[in-house]
Design an enzyme around this catalytic site. Structure first.
Site, mmCIF file in Angstrom:
data_model
loop_
_atom_site.group_PDB
_atom_site.id
_atom_site.type_symbol
_atom_site.label_atom_id
_atom_site.label_comp_id
_atom_site.label_asym_id
_atom_site.label_seq_id
_atom_site.Cartn_x
_atom_site.Cartn_y
_atom_site.Cartn_z
ATOM 1 N N LYS A 86 30.329 24.595 15.860
ATOM 2 C CA LYS A 86 29.663 24.704 17.175
ATOM 3 C C LYS A 86 28.319 23.989 17.147
ATOM 4 C CE LYS A 86 27.260 28.637 18.177
ATOM 5 N NZ LYS A 86 25.859 28.356 18.519
ATOM 6 N N ASN A 87 27.532 24.259 16.100
ATOM 7 C CA ASN A 87 26.150 23.752 16.095
ATOM 8 C C ASN A 87 26.061 22.270 15.736
ATOM 9 O OD1 ASN A 87 25.282 26.181 16.958
ATOM 10 N ND2 ASN A 87 24.507 26.895 14.977
ATOM 11 N N CYS A 125 15.200 34.679 23.652
ATOM 12 C CA CYS A 125 16.494 35.364 23.664
ATOM 13 C C CYS A 125 16.370 36.567 22.747
ATOM 14 C CB CYS A 125 17.627 34.425 23.277
ATOM 15 S SG CYS A 125 17.661 34.010 21.550
ATOM 16 N N ARG A 155 11.464 31.802 20.531
ATOM 17 C CA ARG A 155 12.082 30.480 20.498
ATOM 18 C C ARG A 155 11.393 29.452 21.404
ATOM 19 N NH1 ARG A 155 18.460 31.141 20.012
ATOM 20 N NH2 ARG A 155 18.183 29.207 18.860
ATOM 21 N N ASP A 198 21.766 32.435 10.045
ATOM 22 C CA ASP A 198 22.973 32.761 10.823
ATOM 23 C C ASP A 198 23.987 33.577 10.007
ATOM 24 O OD1 ASP A 198 21.887 31.444 12.970
ATOM 25 O OD2 ASP A 198 23.053 29.610 12.704
ATOM 26 N N ARG A 245 30.970 33.294 22.160
ATOM 27 C CA ARG A 245 30.168 32.069 22.224
ATOM 28 C C ARG A 245 30.339 31.233 20.960
ATOM 29 N NH1 ARG A 245 24.114 32.950 23.499
ATOM 30 N NH2 ARG A 245 24.279 30.718 23.232
HETATM 31 C C1 EPZ Z 1 19.511 26.185 15.484
HETATM 32 O O1 EPZ Z 1 18.685 26.736 16.502
HETATM 33 C C2 EPZ Z 1 20.861 26.862 15.631
HETATM 34 N N1 EPZ Z 1 21.382 26.589 16.969
HETATM 35 C C3 EPZ Z 1 20.704 28.357 15.415
HETATM 36 O O2 EPZ Z 1 21.976 28.945 15.491
HETATM 37 C C4 EPZ Z 1 20.126 28.600 14.020
HETATM 38 O O3 EPZ Z 1 19.910 29.968 13.836
HETATM 39 C C5 EPZ Z 1 18.798 27.844 13.878
HETATM 40 O O4 EPZ Z 1 18.996 26.437 14.179
HETATM 41 C C6 EPZ Z 1 18.192 27.951 12.490
HETATM 42 O O5 EPZ Z 1 19.103 27.491 11.539
HETATM 43 C C7 EPZ Z 1 22.002 25.439 17.198
HETATM 44 O O6 EPZ Z 1 22.149 24.590 16.321
HETATM 45 C C8 EPZ Z 1 22.546 25.225 18.564
HETATM 46 P P1 EPZ Z 1 15.038 25.984 15.125
HETATM 47 P P2 EPZ Z 1 17.295 26.058 16.871
HETATM 48 O O7 EPZ Z 1 14.460 25.072 16.151
HETATM 49 O O8 EPZ Z 1 17.450 24.591 16.810
HETATM 50 C C9 EPZ Z 1 10.800 28.127 15.768
HETATM 51 C C10 EPZ Z 1 23.560 30.497 16.242
HETATM 52 O O9 EPZ Z 1 23.694 31.719 16.020
HETATM 53 N N2 EPZ Z 1 10.517 26.989 16.672
HETATM 54 O O10 EPZ Z 1 15.263 25.482 13.759
HETATM 55 O O11 EPZ Z 1 16.845 26.670 18.144
HETATM 56 C C11 EPZ Z 1 11.878 29.051 16.390
HETATM 57 O O12 EPZ Z 1 11.313 29.946 17.322
HETATM 58 C C12 EPZ Z 1 22.198 29.908 16.530
HETATM 59 O O13 EPZ Z 1 24.510 29.698 16.254
HETATM 60 C C13 EPZ Z 1 9.253 26.857 17.217
HETATM 61 O O14 EPZ Z 1 8.342 27.667 16.962
HETATM 62 O O15 EPZ Z 1 16.412 26.580 15.674
HETATM 63 C C14 EPZ Z 1 12.446 29.701 15.166
HETATM 64 O O16 EPZ Z 1 11.633 30.783 14.802
HETATM 65 C C15 EPZ Z 1 21.160 30.958 16.743
HETATM 66 N N3 EPZ Z 1 9.023 25.809 18.064
HETATM 67 C C16 EPZ Z 1 12.369 28.616 14.107
HETATM 68 O O17 EPZ Z 1 11.398 27.666 14.578
HETATM 69 C C17 EPZ Z 1 9.988 24.888 18.362
HETATM 70 O O18 EPZ Z 1 9.709 23.952 19.130
HETATM 71 C C18 EPZ Z 1 13.694 27.881 13.859
HETATM 72 O O19 EPZ Z 1 14.149 27.296 15.072
HETATM 73 C C19 EPZ Z 1 11.260 25.033 17.795
HETATM 74 C C20 EPZ Z 1 11.508 26.088 16.940
#
Ligand code: EPZ
Length: 418
Positions: A22-23, A116, A121, A305, A397
């Protein structure tokens, strides 16, 4: 609304085929916005999040359909450059259309995704990156507007290796002539899959999977033909399902090399794992597993995850372990549900202390997000008696044909109407 009913406590035996990731599929589908040409993508899982992407791409001006095992994306005349709230709120990954649309039209407007259940996020890291490439950021009525007279290749150093920000900036840079250097990038395997897709479209991408990625863009990109990588989180969930419920399973069409941190932790706990190139065999420990503590970290660390299903496995360990969640600030919503099933877990901010108990017991529980939902399924299969799982729309999802695969693995599971 559907529920799952699972009668657990029986060791597993069987095999399941892992779906496409998915990701990895989500950013690759967003990348089709970089070109007018037709794209054909294989191994895209049929999931709610993919359906939401389908709707978003259709709204923006693409035609998406399944044909002969391919996900086909074609462009109608003229794309919209606005991703509205009603489509973005269904799925945060919609923010991934920003990079491609900004690169192609020098302007994009999208609804700010909001938080969420697992955390705030924010998207500040994405926005800082776009600014470095020449975009101006403004806000209106809950939307973010990015615009630029001209985007310029440049150097972007992320303050944290965000997966989404790395993907968004890679896609944007793929359509900017010159070389953009991205530093402190996420190293998740899905980034490498996106890089492979962008290369097929005509960009040059070096270093994906390492902290520094160099993207040399092209003035025009081609349509792509690509097969999405196997879902490492679905694989890990089934590995933990077997480890927690007992027995032995075989998982096909997977990539063991993307799961090194999980494999090491499971082996320490007493699980036998035989890895082959694109399959693996998992043999649960005899008796209770050894307690092993984990810290979630960006890849190649232990994946956030898989933290929830890992906690289920440790809930029956022969001793006490800890789970530290370093990625999201509120990702322990599954812990109180597990306590309802007889687990002994205390949560202190970002640390959960898990004191192993001999047996989990079936109970009515509910899901709070995709992976917490998967943890409920793992717990139900391991628990003695019947578990009713509510709010399984979260699970839908992210897990394709779950009840069929559970049956293939020997779990007594059925989907029932509420
Ligand atoms: C991706 O989310 C995945 N989603 C998530 O999977 C996964 O948990 C996550 O990466 C971490 O591995 C998809 O690929 C669609 P991040 P993403 O940006 O890209 C902070 C699932 O269950 N952050 O690496 O949103 C954020 O708040 C999902 O399939 C900022 O502060 O993750 C978090 O604490 C859930 N500012 C951390 O970084 C930003 O601009 C990691 O987020 C972006 C992120």
């Amino acid at each position: 609304m559907d529920n799952f009913v699972i009668r657990g406590g029986r060791p597993l035996n069987g095999q399941a085929t892992i779906s496409g990731s998915k990701n990895a599929a989500l950013p690759i589908l967003a990348a089709t916005l970089l070109t007018r040409e037709k794209s054909e993508i294989k191994n895209v899982p049929e999931l709610m999040d993919i359906k939401s992407t389908f709707e978003l791409l259709n709204y923006l001006g693409k035609n998406c359909f399944y044909g002969y095992g391919n996900f086909v994306v074609e462009e109608r005349a003229g794309l919209k450059q606005h991703a509205p709230y009603d489509l973005v709120r269904k799925m945060r990954a919609s923010v991934l259309v920003a990079g491609p649309l900004l690169a192609r039209f020098k302007k994009v407007r999208f609804s700010l995704p909001g938080g969420c259940s697992i955390g705030m996020r924010p998207i500040d890291i994405h926005l800082e990156g776009f600014k470095k490439l020449g975009a101006v950021v403004s806000y209106e009525k809950g939307d973010v507007i990015l615009s630029a007279r001209k985007l310029k290749a440049g150097r972007v150093k992320f303050r944290f290796p965000s997966v989404g920000a790395t993907e968004n900036l890679m896609m944007c840079a793929a359509l900017i002539e010159g070389t953009t250097v991205l530093e402190n990038c996420a190293r998740e395997p899905e980034i490498e899959d996106l890089a492979a897709a962008l290369v097929k479209m005509g960009a040059k991408v070096e270093g994906a999977g390492s902290p520094t990625i160099k993207v040399t863009g092209a003035a025009k990109l081609k349509g792509l033909k690509h097969t999405v990588m196997p879902d490492r989180i679905e694989t890990g969930t089934f590995m933990l399902l077997c480890a927690a419920a007992g027995g032995r399973v075989r998982l096909l069409n997977t990539a063991p090399k993307t799961l090194t941190a999980l494999i090491k932790a499971m082996q320490k706990a007493g699980v036998k794992i035989n890895c082959f190139k694109d399959s693996m065999e998992v043999v649960a420990p005899h008796g209770r597993p050894k307690p092993v503590s984990v810290d979630t970290k960006p890849h190649p660390g232990f994946p956030t995850d898989l933290q929830a299903p890992w906690m289920v496995f440790m809930a029956r360990a022969n001793g006490t372990s800890e789970v530290h969640e370093h990625i999201f600030e509120n990702r322990f919503m599954h812990a109180p549900e597990l306590v309802r099933m007889g687990a002994d877990i205390t949560v202190l901010d970002r640390k959960a202390v898990v004191r192993g108990v001999p047996q989990l017991l079936g109970a009515p529980v509910m899901c709070s997000d995709i992976r917490a939902g998967a943890a409920m399924v793992v717990a139900a299969a391991a628990a003695k008696g019947k578990t009713l799982i509510r709010r399984i729309y979260h699970i839908d999802r992210g897990y394709e044909k779950l009840e069929h695969k559970l049956k293939d693995l020997g779990v007594d599971a059925s989907r029932v109407k509420a």
